[in-house]
Design a protein around this motif. Structure first.
Motif, PDB file in Angstrom:
ATOM      1  N   TYR A 102      14.673  -2.959  23.138  1.00  0.00           N
ATOM      2  CA  TYR A 102      15.226  -4.094  22.402  1.00  0.00           C
ATOM      3  C   TYR A 102      15.771  -3.699  21.032  1.00  0.00           C
ATOM      4  N   PHE A 103      15.411  -2.518  20.565  1.00  0.00           N
ATOM      5  CA  PHE A 103      16.013  -1.993  19.340  1.00  0.00           C
ATOM      6  C   PHE A 103      17.509  -1.777  19.559  1.00  0.00           C
ATOM      7  N   LEU A 104      17.855  -1.098  20.643  1.00  0.00           N
ATOM      8  CA  LEU A 104      19.263  -0.880  20.961  1.00  0.00           C
ATOM      9  C   LEU A 104      19.973  -2.204  21.211  1.00  0.00           C
ATOM     10  N   LYS A 105      19.278  -3.116  21.867  1.00  0.00           N
ATOM     11  CA  LYS A 105      19.879  -4.423  22.122  1.00  0.00           C
ATOM     12  C   LYS A 105      20.156  -5.143  20.798  1.00  0.00           C
ATOM     13  N   GLY A 106      19.263  -5.016  19.837  1.00  0.00           N
ATOM     14  CA  GLY A 106      19.471  -5.633  18.527  1.00  0.00           C
ATOM     15  C   GLY A 106      20.674  -5.058  17.804  1.00  0.00           C
ATOM     16  N   LEU A 107      20.829  -3.727  17.848  1.00  0.00           N
ATOM     17  CA  LEU A 107      22.003  -3.102  17.235  1.00  0.00           C
ATOM     18  C   LEU A 107      23.274  -3.515  17.964  1.00  0.00           C
ATOM     19  N   LEU A 108      23.168  -3.659  19.276  1.00  0.00           N
ATOM     20  CA  LEU A 108      24.306  -4.117  20.080  1.00  0.00           C
ATOM     21  C   LEU A 108      24.722  -5.522  19.650  1.00  0.00           C
ATOM     22  N   GLN A 109      23.747  -6.416  19.517  1.00  0.00           N
ATOM     23  CA  GLN A 109      24.026  -7.794  19.106  1.00  0.00           C
ATOM     24  C   GLN A 109      24.615  -7.828  17.697  1.00  0.00           C
ATOM     25  N   LEU A 110      24.123  -6.977  16.802  1.00  0.00           N
ATOM     26  CA  LEU A 110      24.637  -6.898  15.441  1.00  0.00           C
ATOM     27  C   LEU A 110      26.117  -6.500  15.454  1.00  0.00           C
ATOM     28  N   SER A 111      26.450  -5.485  16.223  1.00  0.00           N
ATOM     29  CA  SER A 111      27.837  -5.024  16.312  1.00  0.00           C
ATOM     30  C   SER A 111      28.742  -6.106  16.886  1.00  0.00           C
ATOM     31  N   VAL A 112      28.272  -6.769  17.921  1.00  0.00           N
ATOM     32  CA  VAL A 112      29.056  -7.839  18.558  1.00  0.00           C
ATOM     33  C   VAL A 112      29.247  -8.994  17.567  1.00  0.00           C
ATOM     34  N   ALA A 113      28.223  -9.286  16.788  1.00  0.00           N
ATOM     35  CA  ALA A 113      28.314 -10.383  15.812  1.00  0.00           C
ATOM     36  C   ALA A 113      29.431 -10.129  14.807  1.00  0.00           C
ATOM     37  N   VAL A 114      29.459  -8.940  14.240  1.00  0.00           N
ATOM     38  CA  VAL A 114      30.488  -8.629  13.247  1.00  0.00           C
ATOM     39  C   VAL A 114      31.867  -8.638  13.906  1.00  0.00           C
ATOM     40  N   ASP A 126      10.915  -6.774  15.123  1.00  0.00           N
ATOM     41  CA  ASP A 126       9.706  -6.099  15.613  1.00  0.00           C
ATOM     42  C   ASP A 126       9.696  -4.606  15.314  1.00  0.00           C
ATOM     43  N   TYR A 127      10.833  -4.034  14.984  1.00  0.00           N
ATOM     44  CA  TYR A 127      10.935  -2.593  14.739  1.00  0.00           C
ATOM     45  C   TYR A 127      10.912  -2.239  13.253  1.00  0.00           C
ATOM     46  N   ARG A 128      10.799  -3.232  12.398  1.00  0.00           N
ATOM     47  CA  ARG A 128      10.758  -2.996  10.958  1.00  0.00           C
ATOM     48  C   ARG A 128       9.480  -2.258  10.595  1.00  0.00           C
ATOM     49  N   PRO A 129       9.488  -1.473   9.548  1.00  0.00           N
ATOM     50  CA  PRO A 129      10.525  -1.315   8.546  1.00  0.00           C
ATOM     51  C   PRO A 129      11.517  -0.194   8.862  1.00  0.00           C
ATOM     52  N   HIS A 171      12.981   2.556  12.105  1.00  0.00           N
ATOM     53  CA  HIS A 171      12.953   2.948  13.510  1.00  0.00           C
ATOM     54  C   HIS A 171      14.195   3.755  13.842  1.00  0.00           C
ATOM     55  N   TRP A 172      14.029   4.776  14.626  1.00  0.00           N
ATOM     56  CA  TRP A 172      15.118   5.647  15.093  1.00  0.00           C
ATOM     57  C   TRP A 172      16.050   6.048  13.961  1.00  0.00           C
ATOM     58  N   GLY A 173      15.479   6.348  12.803  1.00  0.00           N
ATOM     59  CA  GLY A 173      16.263   6.846  11.684  1.00  0.00           C
ATOM     60  C   GLY A 173      16.973   5.788  10.867  1.00  0.00           C
ATOM     61  N   ILE A 174      16.697   4.517  11.123  1.00  0.00           N
ATOM     62  CA  ILE A 174      17.376   3.431  10.401  1.00  0.00           C
ATOM     63  C   ILE A 174      16.378   2.637   9.566  1.00  0.00           C
ATOM     64  N   ASP A 175      16.757   2.404   8.319  1.00  0.00           N
ATOM     65  CA  ASP A 175      15.997   1.531   7.423  1.00  0.00           C
ATOM     66  C   ASP A 175      16.299   0.085   7.824  1.00  0.00           C
ATOM     67  N   LEU A 176      15.427  -0.477   8.614  1.00  0.00           N
ATOM     68  CA  LEU A 176      15.663  -1.825   9.133  1.00  0.00           C
ATOM     69  C   LEU A 176      15.463  -2.911   8.087  1.00  0.00           C
ATOM     70  N   GLU A 177      14.829  -2.587   6.979  1.00  0.00           N
ATOM     71  CA  GLU A 177      14.744  -3.565   5.888  1.00  0.00           C
ATOM     72  C   GLU A 177      16.148  -3.830   5.347  1.00  0.00           C
ATOM     73  N   ARG A 178      16.929  -2.760   5.174  1.00  0.00           N
ATOM     74  CA  ARG A 178      18.326  -2.909   4.725  1.00  0.00           C
ATOM     75  C   ARG A 178      19.147  -3.676   5.756  1.00  0.00           C
ATOM     76  N   VAL A 179      18.968  -3.322   7.020  1.00  0.00           N
ATOM     77  CA  VAL A 179      19.732  -3.979   8.087  1.00  0.00           C
ATOM     78  C   VAL A 179      19.376  -5.467   8.148  1.00  0.00           C
ATOM     79  N   CYS A 180      18.096  -5.782   8.071  1.00  0.00           N
ATOM     80  CA  CYS A 180      17.688  -7.190   8.141  1.00  0.00           C
ATOM     81  C   CYS A 180      18.158  -7.965   6.911  1.00  0.00           C
ATOM     82  N   SER A 181      18.183  -7.331   5.745  1.00  0.00           N
ATOM     83  CA  SER A 181      18.738  -7.978   4.552  1.00  0.00           C
ATOM     84  C   SER A 181      20.226  -8.259   4.741  1.00  0.00           C
ATOM     85  N   PHE A 182      20.941  -7.311   5.356  1.00  0.00           N
ATOM     86  CA  PHE A 182      22.358  -7.497   5.672  1.00  0.00           C
ATOM     87  C   PHE A 182      22.537  -8.691   6.616  1.00  0.00           C
ATOM     88  N   ILE A 183      21.706  -8.766   7.647  1.00  0.00           N
ATOM     89  CA  ILE A 183      21.786  -9.869   8.609  1.00  0.00           C
ATOM     90  C   ILE A 183      21.575 -11.207   7.899  1.00  0.00           C
TER      91      ILE A 183
END
Length: 137
Positions: free
Chosen positions: A46-58, A82-85, A87-99
């Motif tokens: 679901y991490f990959l699915k989340g990044l997929l959804q993020l890309s599709v959103a933009v 669920d993958y914060r903070p 995961h897989w080399g990504i600072d998800l706090e930054r990504v979630c703040s962006f979202i």
């Protein structure tokens, strides 16, 4: 999938590295293709699915589909939380703040605008994705 090691640490699929390049260049359609290819081999990721959804959103937002962008951005937030903070080399706090910033800027009273009027929509913040070996970098 062919993998590479990131600085001697985690090995990621080649498509994942290509995703970073495409995302940072603003090629969200290619991001979708790269992530979908990886996600189709592991639909429980679901991490990959989340990044997929993020890309599709933009991507949707850039073409005037505001409602679709909101729906996909909310789904990305749900999957990535669920993958914060980190995961897989990504600072998800930054990504979630962006979202969150994107969701605040996306007009709630507009579902869609024509491509010719996309420039009338509030601009989304910028997010540059960095691949890090660990949280401390």
């Amino acid at each position: 999938m062919i993998g590479m090691k990131a600085g001697g640490g985690m090995e990621y699929p080649m498509e994942y590295y290509q995703f970073f390049i495409s995302f940072n260049e603003g090629d969200y359609y290619t991001c979708h293709d790269l992530l979908e290819e990886m996600w189709m081999t592991d639909k429980s990721n679901y991490f990959l699915k989340g990044l997929l959804q993020l890309s599709v959103a933009v991507y949707h937002y850039e073409y005037g589909n505001v409602k679709g962008a909101r729906v996909m951005m909310e789904a990305a937030r749900t999957y990535l939380t669920d993958y914060r903070p980190f995961h897989w080399g990504i600072d998800l706090e930054r990504v979630c703040s962006f979202i969150e910033a994107c969701l605040r800027r996306m007009p709630k009273e507009i579902d869609r605008v024509s491509f010719e009027k996309v420039d009338s929509l509030p601009e989304l913040p910028e997010l540059i994705l960095l691949l890090k070996e660990n949280e401390e970098e």
